[in-house]
Scaffold this active site. Structure first.
Site, PDB file in Angstrom:
ATOM      1  N   SER A   1       0.717  -1.366  -0.047  1.00 40.62           N
ATOM      2  CA  SER A   1      -0.093  -0.130  -0.077  1.00 40.62           C
ATOM      3  C   SER A   1       0.967   1.276   0.061  1.00 40.62           C
ATOM      4  O   SER A   1       0.276   2.443  -0.444  1.00 40.62           O
ATOM      5  CB  SER A   1      -0.735   0.038   1.084  1.00 40.62           C
TER       6      SER A   1
ATOM      7  N   HIS B   1      -1.556  -2.673  -6.762  1.00 40.21           N
ATOM      8  CA  HIS B   1      -2.561  -2.345  -5.515  1.00 40.21           C
ATOM      9  C   HIS B   1      -3.853  -2.539  -5.761  1.00 40.21           C
ATOM     10  O   HIS B   1      -4.776  -1.722  -6.470  1.00 40.21           O
ATOM     11  CB  HIS B   1      -2.108  -0.908  -5.019  1.00 40.21           C
TER      12      HIS B   1
ATOM     13  N   GLU C   1      -4.505  -0.335  -8.637  1.00 37.13           N
ATOM     14  CA  GLU C   1      -3.578   0.607  -9.296  1.00 37.13           C
ATOM     15  C   GLU C   1      -2.163  -0.098  -9.609  1.00 37.13           C
ATOM     16  O   GLU C   1      -1.784  -0.761  -8.827  1.00 37.13           O
ATOM     17  CB  GLU C   1      -3.230   1.758  -8.024  1.00 37.13           C
TER      18      GLU C   1
ATOM     19  N   ASN D   1      -5.335   5.992  -1.892  1.00 41.15           N
ATOM     20  CA  ASN D   1      -4.798   6.454  -0.470  1.00 41.15           C
ATOM     21  C   ASN D   1      -4.705   7.818  -0.172  1.00 41.15           C
ATOM     22  O   ASN D   1      -4.978   8.307   0.865  1.00 41.15           O
ATOM     23  CB  ASN D   1      -3.940   5.244   0.120  1.00 41.15           C
TER      24      ASN D   1
HETATM   25  N1  NAD Z   1      -5.803  -5.002   3.888  1.00 38.72           N
HETATM   26  C1  NAD Z   1      -6.014  -4.109   2.918  1.00 38.72           C
HETATM   27  O1  NAD Z   1      -7.287  -3.604   2.909  1.00 38.72           O
HETATM   28  C2  NAD Z   1      -5.296  -3.966   2.100  1.00 38.72           C
HETATM   29  C3  NAD Z   1      -5.409  -3.023   0.727  1.00 38.72           C
HETATM   30  C4  NAD Z   1      -4.467  -2.833  -0.057  1.00 38.72           C
HETATM   31  C5  NAD Z   1      -3.193  -3.297   0.072  1.00 38.72           C
HETATM   32  N2  NAD Z   1      -2.928  -4.197   1.287  1.00 38.72           N
HETATM   33  C6  NAD Z   1      -1.436  -4.613   1.315  1.00 38.72           C
HETATM   34  O2  NAD Z   1      -1.447  -6.009   1.108  1.00 38.72           O
HETATM   35  C7  NAD Z   1      -0.567  -6.789   1.870  1.00 38.72           C
HETATM   36  C8  NAD Z   1      -1.226  -7.669   2.560  1.00 38.72           C
HETATM   37  O3  NAD Z   1      -2.179  -7.281   3.551  1.00 38.72           O
HETATM   38  P1  NAD Z   1      -3.245  -8.046   4.161  1.00 38.72           P
HETATM   39  O4  NAD Z   1      -4.116  -6.934   4.984  1.00 38.72           O
HETATM   40  O5  NAD Z   1      -3.752  -8.833   3.444  1.00 38.72           O
HETATM   41  O6  NAD Z   1      -2.513  -8.563   5.455  1.00 38.72           O
HETATM   42  P2  NAD Z   1      -2.915  -9.890   6.530  1.00 38.72           P
HETATM   43  O7  NAD Z   1      -1.994  -9.440   7.640  1.00 38.72           O
HETATM   44  O8  NAD Z   1      -4.467  -9.938   6.560  1.00 38.72           O
HETATM   45  O9  NAD Z   1      -2.045 -11.172   5.682  1.00 38.72           O
HETATM   46  C9  NAD Z   1      -0.743 -11.289   5.560  1.00 38.72           C
HETATM   47  C10 NAD Z   1      -0.754 -12.909   5.147  1.00 38.72           C
HETATM   48  O10 NAD Z   1       0.576 -12.862   4.858  1.00 38.72           O
HETATM   49  C11 NAD Z   1       1.252 -14.104   5.515  1.00 38.72           C
HETATM   50  N3  NAD Z   1       2.567 -14.195   5.620  1.00 38.72           N
HETATM   51  C12 NAD Z   1       3.472 -13.227   6.353  1.00 38.72           C
HETATM   52  N4  NAD Z   1       4.904 -13.647   5.943  1.00 38.72           N
HETATM   53  C13 NAD Z   1       4.834 -14.516   5.122  1.00 38.72           C
HETATM   54  C14 NAD Z   1       5.829 -15.180   4.277  1.00 38.72           C
HETATM   55  N5  NAD Z   1       6.962 -15.137   4.427  1.00 38.72           N
HETATM   56  N6  NAD Z   1       5.257 -16.301   3.364  1.00 38.72           N
HETATM   57  C15 NAD Z   1       3.975 -16.334   3.215  1.00 38.72           C
HETATM   58  N7  NAD Z   1       3.160 -15.925   3.976  1.00 38.72           N
HETATM   59  C16 NAD Z   1       3.366 -14.894   4.909  1.00 38.72           C
HETATM   60  C17 NAD Z   1       0.604 -14.060   7.176  1.00 38.72           C
HETATM   61  O11 NAD Z   1       0.615 -15.265   7.582  1.00 38.72           O
HETATM   62  C18 NAD Z   1      -0.956 -13.656   6.490  1.00 38.72           C
HETATM   63  O12 NAD Z   1      -1.560 -14.716   6.330  1.00 38.72           O
HETATM   64  C19 NAD Z   1       0.201  -5.677   2.633  1.00 38.72           C
HETATM   65  O13 NAD Z   1       1.391  -5.363   1.914  1.00 38.72           O
HETATM   66  C20 NAD Z   1      -0.875  -4.238   2.867  1.00 38.72           C
HETATM   67  O14 NAD Z   1      -0.254  -3.235   2.822  1.00 38.72           O
HETATM   68  C21 NAD Z   1      -3.712  -4.332   2.254  1.00 38.72           C
END
Ligand code: NAD
Length: 315
Positions: free
Chosen positions: A119, A139, A151, A190
């Site tokens: 993000s 994104h 994005e 964002n």
């Molecule tokens: N949540 C949102 O609304 C949103 C929106 C856009 C972008 N993002 C981005 O997407 C990414 C993920 O966000 P999220 O909210 O899904 O996070 P989350 O915490 O819900 O999920 C992350 C997952 O990654 C796993 N993980 C961590 N390290 C790992 C590894 N080394 N190998 C494999 N799996 C691993 C964790 O076990 C977890 O299940 C981040 O970069 C975040 O900034 C999130």
């Protein structure tokens, strides 16, 4: 491009996997946590049912979409060994993403494209691979199997071919894309949301309005207009002379940002994290988290279907 690998099965990963599988792609989902993989599978069962109820997908496709096309594994090498496109959706930490991209570079076919769902992180500054021309940011927005926008952000060395390929794949699964030619913190969405949130905190923290009133204002005014006119075309309808006068109006001054929000801090201190804990600015304890999310998703799908119809008649 046939095989997609999603790394991280959390909030974003499981929905991104579903977005590809409903459009015919083979997807492998990897997570270090077997519990998260199990949860992702369960959540996608629910997501599929919501899509069926909204009339977006045929229930007979369940076996194909959920079980034949998506595979869940905690073995990273197995997940990515034949991937054409990898989308990393793990923790938003530079060190963790850097390590992951180094592994992906070793474990994926050399022609595979490596994308991050970050993000805010400028991954181009710290990920090191032997294929910088194939590293890109995609994104997505939650819930990714419903929200149309992705994005795309180009790094200094990302090739035009990579951008074209990623844009094509995303358009092919029904996504709307915009391309930023260079990294900008917060990209577009964002940044806009952050600017609005600053005002929301200002209004709440200084007791000008209640959360319900701020939301009613948004839904009943610019929220209704925005899907039709966006933010820029809206100005043409207002009249640009008027818009110019309003811009010079000294009665509006952007509040200076105190660095935190008292209203938000108070809720977080009480363990009120929003939908996931049952309470936030609102109270959700009368139904399960799944039901709350499903209720939102059904409404989003209905609205999206209406807007898609409207777009067709505009063409
Ligand atoms: N949540 C949102 O609304 C949103 C929106 C856009 C972008 N993002 C981005 O997407 C990414 C993920 O966000 P999220 O909210 O899904 O996070 P989350 O915490 O819900 O999920 C992350 C997952 O990654 C796993 N993980 C961590 N390290 C790992 C590894 N080394 N190998 C494999 N799996 C691993 C964790 O076990 C977890 O299940 C981040 O970069 C975040 O900034 C999130």
């Amino acid at each position: 491009m046939k095989n997609i690998a999603i790394i991280g099965a959390g909030t974003m990963g499981h929905g991104i996997a579903l977005a590809f599988s409903i459009r015919g792609y083979n997807v492998t989902v990897n997570d270090i946590s077997p519990e998260m993989l199990k949860r992702a599978k369960e959540l996608n069962e629910g997501n599929f049912q919501t899509l069926v109820e909204a009339g977006v997908i045929n229930p007979e496709e369940r076996l194909e979409v959920l079980h034949k096309r998506i595979r869940y594994t905690d073995d990273l090498a197995d997940a990515v060994c034949d991937a054409d496109l990898v989308i990393e959706a793990i923790a938003e930490r530079a060190d963790v993403k850097k390590e992951m991209f180094a592994k992906l570079d070793k474990m994926t076919p050399p022609e595979a494209i490596l994308a991050s769902n970050t993000s805010f992180l400028d991954i181009f500054q710290f990920v090191q691979t032997g294929r910088p021309d194939k590293v890109i940011i995609t994104h997505w927005f939650a819930p990714p199997h419903i929200m149309p926008l992705v994005e795309i952000v180009k790094g200094p060395e990302t090739s035009p071919e990579t951008v074209t390929m990623v844009k094509g794949v995303l358009s092919g699964i029904g996504k709307d894309t915009i391309v930023l030619n260079k990294f900008l913190p917060g990209f577009i969405v964002n940044r806009l949301q952050s600017a609005i949130s600053m005002e929301v905190y200002y209004l709440l923290d200084n007791g000008y309005a209640a959360a319900e009133d701020i939301d009613m204002v948004a839904k009943a005014s610019f929220g209704l207009r925005t899907p039709i006119l966006g933010l820029v075309q809206r100005m043409d309808y207002n009249g640009l002379d008027l818009v110019q006068r309003n811009l010079l109006n000294k009665s509006y001054e952007r509040p200076s940002w105190p660095g935190h929000s008292r209203s938000l801090d108070a809720l977080v201190a009480e363990g009120k994290y929003g939908v996931k804990s049952g309470q936030g600015f609102y109270d959700y304890r009368d139904r399960s988290m799944e039901e709350t999310l499903r209720n939102r998703d059904i409404k989003l799908l209905r609205l999206k279907s209406f807007l898609d119809e409207m777009k067709k008649t505009d063409q």
